[in-house]
Design an enzyme around this catalytic site. Structure first.
Site, PDB file in Angstrom:
ATOM      1  N   HIS A   1       0.802  -1.233   0.000  1.00  0.00           N
ATOM      2  CA  HIS A   1       0.000   0.000   0.000  1.00  0.00           C
ATOM      3  C   HIS A   1       0.838   1.288   0.000  1.00  0.00           C
ATOM      4  O   HIS A   1       0.584   2.215   0.781  1.00  0.00           O
ATOM      5  CB  HIS A   1      -0.941   0.014   1.219  1.00  0.00           C
TER       6      HIS A   1
ATOM      7  N   HIS B   1      -9.536   2.464   1.056  1.00  0.00           N
ATOM      8  CA  HIS B   1      -9.437   1.342   1.984  1.00  0.00           C
ATOM      9  C   HIS B   1     -10.438   1.447   3.130  1.00  0.00           C
ATOM     10  O   HIS B   1     -10.087   1.182   4.295  1.00  0.00           O
ATOM     11  CB  HIS B   1      -8.005   1.237   2.520  1.00  0.00           C
TER      12      HIS B   1
ATOM     13  N   GLU C   1     -11.562  -3.262  -2.288  1.00  0.00           N
ATOM     14  CA  GLU C   1     -10.604  -2.321  -2.857  1.00  0.00           C
ATOM     15  C   GLU C   1     -10.536  -2.514  -4.357  1.00  0.00           C
ATOM     16  O   GLU C   1      -9.938  -3.477  -4.841  1.00  0.00           O
ATOM     17  CB  GLU C   1      -9.230  -2.554  -2.226  1.00  0.00           C
TER      18      GLU C   1
HETATM   19  C1  BGC Z   1      -4.549  -6.310   2.138  1.00  0.00           C
HETATM   20  C2  BGC Z   1      -4.359  -7.072   3.424  1.00  0.00           C
HETATM   21  C3  BGC Z   1      -3.828  -6.126   4.437  1.00  0.00           C
HETATM   22  C4  BGC Z   1      -4.805  -5.004   4.612  1.00  0.00           C
HETATM   23  C5  BGC Z   1      -4.315  -3.909   5.485  1.00  0.00           C
HETATM   24  C6  BGC Z   1      -5.561  -5.252   2.407  1.00  0.00           C
HETATM   25  O1  BGC Z   1      -5.724  -4.500   1.262  1.00  0.00           O
HETATM   26  O2  BGC Z   1      -4.926  -7.117   1.072  1.00  0.00           O
HETATM   27  O3  BGC Z   1      -3.479  -8.146   3.235  1.00  0.00           O
HETATM   28  O4  BGC Z   1      -3.574  -6.765   5.628  1.00  0.00           O
HETATM   29  O5  BGC Z   1      -5.048  -4.397   3.384  1.00  0.00           O
HETATM   30  O6  BGC Z   1      -3.963  -4.239   6.721  1.00  0.00           O
END
Ligand code: BGC
Length: 349
Positions: free
Chosen positions: A104, A175, A314
């Protein structure tokens, strides 16, 4: 939601909270990470609840164990294997912040940056951010604009735009963690999910794509017909993909022929009657079932945020695209405009 708990100066920039409203829904957004802080919607009896997880103050967002609540994710959503990719004969090294991978956009990704509030009205907020050449290891100065719009059809429309002065990967998403029963109301495993995808992206145990997309048919990943999220989770010990994801944490390959906006997923909470539909121009959607929530964060309603008490949807290009030969490119070039749109529509089932 007390505005004073959001008024702050971070990195020398002013942070605040902003409210959008229509006849049914109130939405709060902070420019710290461009986050959706709350989304208050009625249930089938007209009772209002906040269906997005989050915190009552900026301080709690900064200190939370889960750093991505409600945020805009960038420069590249999801993982880049070992934090490395090559572009134009250069190799780029990105910070490793998730096991052996980059996740991310890195620790100071767009979720932890203060966005500029370009405009605000009762139904729209426009945020901009200039990500400097080299920030979190990525090449090029990237100008980003994100608009949240609340329509009178009870839709939250998220429009993303970006332009760059050097070739760079870009894959933006939001998110928000949802619980359609209301934040802190218990498990989401009874929510009923449909995803318009014949295929999903198989991952290794570090959640990096194995290179191929698999058919969902006869697997726990088949959500083509409405199914309880928890229906197949008892297979986690013997299904390698559920095992690798610790549950659902996978990219679904949306059934679509072009990049027009199409239905991606529908989630229904039978108890409250709330329904959320997701439409997107993106080719994929990461369905994450809250597998890493461990009760260590305390949310807006003073309840701990526990295992599988929220889901994220997402919309995105596929994970680790810069290193995956079979996935479509996420490289943006100077002179091009990155532009994509996702809609969350809320109603009563
Ligand atoms: C991911 C997870 C991650 C989470 C954030 C999601 O977009 O796919 O693996 O743990 O975001 O903590």
């Amino acid at each position: 939601m007390k505005p004073e708990n959001f008024q702050s100066i971070i990195d020398g920039k002013t942070v605040g909270i902003y409210f959008l409203k229509n006849a049914n829904i109130t939405m709060a957004v902070t420019n710290y990470g461009g986050r959706i802080v709350s989304l208050c919607t009625p249930d089938k009896n007209g009772k209002i609840a906040d269906i997005v997880l989050g915190f009552k103050s900026i301080k709690e967002y900064i200190e939370a164990n889960e750093p991505y609540h409600g945020a805009i994710i960038g420069r590249v959503a999801n993982r880049i294997a070992k934090g490395q990719f090559s572009l134009e004969r250069n190799t780029y090294e990105l910070p490793i912040n998730n096991g052996i991978n980059h996740l991310h956009g890195g620790p100071k990704g767009f979720h932890n940056q203060v966005w500029n509030v370009k405009s605000i009205s009762d139904f729209s907020i426009v945020l901009t951010y200039m990500s400097k050449d080299g920030e979190m290891g990525y090449p090029g100065n990237l100008n980003v604009l994100v608009q949240y719009e609340l329509t009178d059809r009870n839709e939250v429309i998220i429009t993303y735009k970006a332009s760059t002065d050097k070739k760079t990967p870009v894959n933006l998403t939001n998110h928000a963690y949802f619980n359609l029963g209301g934040e802190g109301s218990g498990t989401i495993n009874n929510h009923i999910l449909t995803i318009n995808a014949d295929k999903f992206t198989a991952i290794d145990e570090t959640l990096i794509p194995l290179g191929d997309n698999l058919n969902v048919e006869n697997t726990p990943f088949d959500f083509r017909k409405p199914k309880k999220i928890g229906h197949d989770l008892n297979q986690q010990q013997n299904n390698q993909q559920l095992k690798n994801g610790l549950g659902y944490d996978h990219n679904f390959v949306l059934n679509k022929k072009n990049n027009k906006i199409t239905p991606a997923a529908t989630v229904i909470d039978p108890q409250s009657g709330r329904q959320m539909e997701v439409f997107t121009e993106e080719p994929g959607i990461q369905f994450y079932g809250g597998n890493f929530f461990d009760g260590s964060d305390i949310g807006k309603s003073e309840k701990t945020l526990k295992y599988r008490e929220a889901f994220a949807m997402e919309t995105q290009h596929f994970p680790d695209a810069p290193n995956q030969k079979l996935f479509s490119s996420i490289i943006l070039s100077p002179g091009e405009t990155y532009r994509t749109k996702t809609i969350f529509r809320f109603s009563i089932f």
